[in-house]
Motif scaffolding. Structure first.
Motif, PDB file in Angstrom:
ATOM      1  N   UNK A  10       0.810  -1.210   0.000  1.00 11.30           N
ATOM      2  CA  UNK A  10       0.000   0.000   0.000  1.00 11.30           C
ATOM      3  C   UNK A  10       0.849   1.267   0.000  1.00 11.30           C
ATOM      4  N   UNK A  11       2.145   1.136   0.271  1.00 10.75           N
ATOM      5  CA  UNK A  11       2.973   2.337   0.302  1.00 10.75           C
ATOM      6  C   UNK A  11       4.095   2.287  -0.741  1.00 10.75           C
ATOM      7  N   UNK A  12       4.787   1.117  -0.850  1.00 14.20           N
ATOM      8  CA  UNK A  12       5.909   1.012  -1.780  1.00 14.20           C
ATOM      9  C   UNK A  12       5.977  -0.408  -2.355  1.00 14.20           C
ATOM     10  N   UNK A  13       5.152  -0.689  -3.385  1.00 11.13           N
ATOM     11  CA  UNK A  13       5.065  -2.069  -3.878  1.00 11.13           C
ATOM     12  C   UNK A  13       6.362  -2.549  -4.543  1.00 11.13           C
ATOM     13  N   UNK A  14       6.764  -3.767  -4.236  1.00 12.20           N
ATOM     14  CA  UNK A  14       7.990  -4.343  -4.820  1.00 12.20           C
ATOM     15  C   UNK A  14       7.731  -5.761  -5.296  1.00 12.20           C
ATOM     16  N   UNK A  15       8.626  -6.251  -6.157  1.00  8.85           N
ATOM     17  CA  UNK A  15       8.520  -7.621  -6.670  1.00  8.85           C
ATOM     18  C   UNK A  15       9.918  -8.225  -6.840  1.00  8.85           C
ATOM     19  N   UNK A  70      21.679 -24.315 -22.489  1.00  9.65           N
ATOM     20  CA  UNK A  70      21.838 -23.049 -23.210  1.00  9.65           C
ATOM     21  C   UNK A  70      21.503 -21.822 -22.376  1.00  9.65           C
ATOM     22  N   UNK A  71      20.663 -21.999 -21.354  1.00  4.95           N
ATOM     23  CA  UNK A  71      20.204 -20.850 -20.570  1.00  4.95           C
ATOM     24  C   UNK A  71      20.383 -21.143 -19.084  1.00  4.95           C
ATOM     25  N   UNK A  72      20.644 -20.082 -18.341  1.00  9.53           N
ATOM     26  CA  UNK A  72      20.668 -20.244 -16.883  1.00  9.53           C
ATOM     27  C   UNK A  72      19.615 -19.313 -16.288  1.00  9.53           C
ATOM     28  N   UNK A  73      18.843 -19.841 -15.341  1.00  8.86           N
ATOM     29  CA  UNK A  73      17.798 -19.020 -14.718  1.00  8.86           C
ATOM     30  C   UNK A  73      18.424 -18.088 -13.686  1.00  8.86           C
ATOM     31  N   UNK A  74      17.834 -16.891 -13.566  1.00  9.04           N
ATOM     32  CA  UNK A  74      18.361 -15.869 -12.653  1.00  9.04           C
ATOM     33  C   UNK A  74      17.208 -15.194 -11.911  1.00  9.04           C
ATOM     34  N   UNK A  75      17.554 -14.476 -10.834  1.00  8.60           N
ATOM     35  CA  UNK A  75      16.530 -13.699 -10.126  1.00  8.60           C
ATOM     36  C   UNK A  75      17.166 -12.486  -9.459  1.00  8.60           C
ATOM     37  N   UNK A  76      16.338 -11.515  -9.091  1.00  7.18           N
ATOM     38  CA  UNK A  76      16.840 -10.417  -8.277  1.00  7.18           C
ATOM     39  C   UNK A  76      17.022 -10.983  -6.870  1.00  7.18           C
ATOM     40  N   UNK A  77      18.161 -10.642  -6.275  1.00  9.89           N
ATOM     41  CA  UNK A  77      18.510 -11.230  -4.977  1.00  9.89           C
ATOM     42  C   UNK A  77      17.455 -10.897  -3.915  1.00  9.89           C
ATOM     43  N   UNK A  78      16.860  -9.717  -4.040  1.00 11.48           N
ATOM     44  CA  UNK A  78      15.726  -9.382  -3.181  1.00 11.48           C
ATOM     45  C   UNK A  78      14.737  -8.612  -4.055  1.00 11.48           C
ATOM     46  N   UNK A  79      13.621  -8.177  -3.478  1.00 16.15           N
ATOM     47  CA  UNK A  79      12.627  -7.519  -4.321  1.00 16.15           C
ATOM     48  C   UNK A  79      13.055  -6.105  -4.725  1.00 16.15           C
ATOM     49  N   UNK A  80      12.581  -5.684  -5.876  1.00 13.48           N
ATOM     50  CA  UNK A  80      12.888  -4.332  -6.374  1.00 13.48           C
ATOM     51  C   UNK A  80      11.561  -3.588  -6.553  1.00 13.48           C
ATOM     52  N   UNK A  81      11.604  -2.255  -6.573  1.00 12.37           N
ATOM     53  CA  UNK A  81      10.360  -1.504  -6.766  1.00 12.37           C
ATOM     54  C   UNK A  81       9.670  -1.941  -8.050  1.00 12.37           C
ATOM     55  N   UNK A  82       8.332  -2.002  -7.986  1.00  8.00           N
ATOM     56  CA  UNK A  82       7.557  -2.486  -9.117  1.00  8.00           C
ATOM     57  C   UNK A  82       7.853  -1.702 -10.389  1.00  8.00           C
ATOM     58  N   UNK A  83       8.051  -0.379 -10.254  1.00  6.87           N
ATOM     59  CA  UNK A  83       8.245   0.415 -11.471  1.00  6.87           C
ATOM     60  C   UNK A  83       9.634   0.211 -12.091  1.00  6.87           C
ATOM     61  N   UNK A  84      10.498  -0.574 -11.420  1.00  2.91           N
ATOM     62  CA  UNK A  84      11.824  -0.846 -11.991  1.00  2.91           C
ATOM     63  C   UNK A  84      11.848  -2.144 -12.801  1.00  2.91           C
ATOM     64  N   UNK A  85      10.733  -2.863 -12.828  1.00  4.73           N
ATOM     65  CA  UNK A  85      10.730  -4.179 -13.484  1.00  4.73           C
ATOM     66  C   UNK A  85      11.136  -4.070 -14.958  1.00  4.73           C
ATOM     67  N   UNK A  86      10.557  -3.097 -15.651  1.00  2.16           N
ATOM     68  CA  UNK A  86      10.831  -2.966 -17.087  1.00  2.16           C
ATOM     69  C   UNK A  86      12.312  -2.663 -17.320  1.00  2.16           C
ATOM     70  N   UNK A  87      12.870  -1.762 -16.527  1.00  2.56           N
ATOM     71  CA  UNK A  87      14.281  -1.414 -16.671  1.00  2.56           C
ATOM     72  C   UNK A  87      15.172  -2.620 -16.383  1.00  2.56           C
ATOM     73  N   UNK A  88      14.763  -3.407 -15.417  1.00  2.13           N
ATOM     74  CA  UNK A  88      15.501  -4.613 -15.043  1.00  2.13           C
ATOM     75  C   UNK A  88      15.537  -5.593 -16.215  1.00  2.13           C
ATOM     76  N   UNK A  89      14.376  -5.815 -16.842  1.00  3.69           N
ATOM     77  CA  UNK A  89      14.307  -6.751 -17.971  1.00  3.69           C
ATOM     78  C   UNK A  89      15.144  -6.251 -19.136  1.00  3.69           C
TER      79      UNK A  89
END
Ligand code: FAD
Ligand code: SF4
Lengths: 121, 418
Positions: free
Chosen positions: A45-50, A64-83
């Motif tokens: 409700x204040x600062x959504x993250x994923x 051929x591929x290795x799966x990856x993740x963000x070590x912890x959650x990042x702000x929702x609006x950063x998802x596109x930049x991350x990808x």
């Protein structure tokens, strides 16, 4: 007083939370099974993250591929930049779970780490 | 070749069953896996959300699998990869095939079935029209994108709101595709609530309930689909058709246990789950043959698969140690909204202090009660805010309660409005 219904995404149980807000502040959370639900409601409700997961190419590995993740959650609006930053990344085998693939993704201090073991071919 | 326990399938169910059997004193264990690696379907489920119950932290599929693979290696449990099990006979001979050994036979003291499930395909669906390229099951698309690094298309419509479909809606969106809509035949979603929030709502992807694909357009490659609303009988309503242009149609229309081997074995099956009937020990109607994981009934959470598999491994060990007792069985019946129960029978002499009975409901219920009766006497009446077909439920039955009720014949689990 403002009321909001949320579904906790803390784990797959998906508890239904009802949140009471006052002046942009969370004053009451109900319906959570564990403390994570309370934290989630306040954050959502204040600062959504994923957490973001994806996979990147590996050179010279058994797969051929290795799966990856963000070590912890990042702000929702950063998802596109991350990808966008993950696009075209290539790493060399061997890769171990927890290896840092990118340091500080999308201007955050969160690293991208590997989530799978890839041996040398 | 002779082993105490042979486990068919090296997914999370097979791995947990093996470690549990070993920890319960069995040394000669063999896992047979047809894929080139252990871990089963988890290898392609790269998203997070696994293991919160088992490990108290949130892992991705491959990380969850790796925890068990490490354990298998640490415990020196034998496994064979690229090995396809072809047949299981009534006297517990397992026939398998691989490149190194060719066709070979293993004598097993006990067998644990852990073959997982597969996706229902378009053939089972009967959508009229040509069979153009661009129609995939969601799981196949998941493998393409996550393991092979290949995007199946740019404009996507998804039929079915099962979890894999929802996960793929997000995955393909993140990879730059436009997911136009997810259509679900039923008036409710088949997936977990959290996936609807995280995979659809987060990206503004519409979910159309009570809708289906009535036509797939395109000859060589999909060029679009027609969606229509359906009535209570799931028949398309004329005049509600809507055209969506797309180059890819993903089907996420359900999973079915992979039970060809089980069928040949002639054990009793449960039509609702397409899995074998089991007792409190997760033993099928064939003595010494156990089942766990998605081959038994489709699970949405791997944590529960692990829990079930640990029990199966322990019970198989008990069977090998000769600690198994014959006795009388109490039947479990699901009714009034409860579609099935696993297990189907309980022999109190073999049960642990607590048995977890898992079940699914056939509809969405709000503010209702899960009720359990021992013969006519109600013993549990538990309030639930929401019950939905997409979420597996459970009740825990205590041995002392079962033994306290003399001459108990039937345990009924039902949903009550009040
Ligand atoms: C495409 C797909 C995606 C899924 N995504 C999720 C998800 O995101 N989150 C979640 O919690 N759950 C997900 N599930 C559910 C998931 O399957 C379970 O949580 C769990 O992986 C089931 O474990 P299992 O060991 O029973 O089956 P599986 O993981 O399917 O493992 C079964 C293994 O048996 C092997 N096998 C089968 N037949 C034979 C044979 N004849 N000989 C030798 N080996 C054989 C298979 O190769 C496989 O490795 C998904 C399921 C599918 C099908
Ligand atoms: S409140 Fe706790 S148990 Fe419920 S969904 Fe959130 S994390 Fe899971």
């Amino acid at each position: 007083m403002e009321k909001k219904d949320l579904i906790c995404i803390g784990c797959p149980l998906g508890c239904m939370l009802s949140v009471e807000m006052n002046d942009g502040q969370v004053v009451k959370v109900e319906g959570n099974t564990c403390p994570k639900g309370d934290q989630y409601a306040k954050k959502e409700c204040t600062n959504p993250t994923r957490i973001v997961t994806s996979s990147v190419m590996v050179d010279g590995g058994t797969i051929a591929m290795v799966s990856v993740k963000t070590e912890s959650d990042i702000p929702k609006e950063k998802i596109a930049a991350c990808m966008k930053e993950l696009k075209g990344i290539k790493v060399s085998a061997p890769v171990h779970i927890g290896d840092v693939i990118i340091k500080g993704i999308a201007d955050t201090d969160v690293n991208i780490i590997a989530t799978k073991e890839v041996a040398l071919k | 070749m002779k082993y105490d326990i042979v486990i068919v399938g090296g997914g999370p169910a097979g791995l947990a069953a093996a470690t549990s059997a070993k920890e319960n004193g069995i040394d000669r264990i063999l896992i047979l896996e047809r894929d080139h690696e252990l871990g089963g379907i988890l290898n392609q489920c790269i998203h997070n959300g696994f293991g919160l119950h088992t490990f108290k932290e949130e892992l991705t599929g491959p990380e969850y699998a790796e925890r068990f693979i490490e354990k298998i290696k640490a415990l020196n449990i034998e496994y064979k990869l690229n090995t396809m099990v072809l047949d299981i006979s009534k006297d517990k001979k397992v026939t398998a095939l691989n490149k190194e050994d060719g066709l070979f036979e293993i004598e097993a003291g006990s067998i644990i079935l852990a073959m997982g499930c597969r996706e229902r395909s378009r053939g089972a669906l009967n959508i009229p029209g040509y069979r153009p390229a661009g129609v995939y099951s969601a799981g196949t698309a998941q493998r393409f994108v996550n393991i092979e690094g290949y995007m199946p298309g740019k404009e996507v419509v998804i039929l079915g709101s099962g979890d894999i479909g929802l996960i793929m809606a997000r995955r393909m969106t993140l990879e730059g595709a436009k997911v136009k809509v997810v259509a679900e035949l039923m008036p409710y979603s088949g997936g977990l609530k959290r996936n609807i929030v995280q995979c659809l709502d987060d990206f503004g992807i519409p979910l159309k309930l009570s809708h289906t694909v009535t036509k797939i357009h395109g000859k060589e490659r999909v060029t679009g689909v027609t969606l229509a609303q359906v009535d209570e009988n799931r028949k398309p309503i004329e005049g509600t058709e809507e055209y969506y242009s797309c180059d890819t149609l993903l089907l996420s229309v359900g999973l079915i246990p992979e039970n060809e081997l089980t069928n040949n074995l002639d054990v009793k099956m449960v039509p609702v789950t397409s899995g074998p009937e089991v007792n409190e020990s997760l033993e099928t109607s064939m003595e010494g043959v156990f089942a766990c994981g998605n081959v038994l009934h489709v699970h949405d959470l791997v944590d529960y698969v692990t829990e079930e598999a640990v029990a199966a491994g322990k019970n198989a060990a008990k069977y090998i140690h000769g600690e198994y007792k014959k006795g009388t069985y109490i039947e479990l019946v699901g009714c009034d909204g409860v579609r099935y129960t696993v297990p189907k029978y309980i022999n109190p002499d073999n049960m642990e202090d607590v048995v977890t009975v898992r079940f699914r409901v056939g509809d969405v219920y709000k503010d209702s009660y899960v009720s359990v009766s021992f013969d006519e006497k109600e013993v549990i009446h538990r309030k639930k805010r929401v019950l939905a077909p997409g979420e597996m439920e459970d009740v825990k039955l205590k041995k002392e309660d079962i033994l306290a009720q003399s001459d108990l014949k039937k345990i009924t689990i039902r949903i009550k409005e009040d």
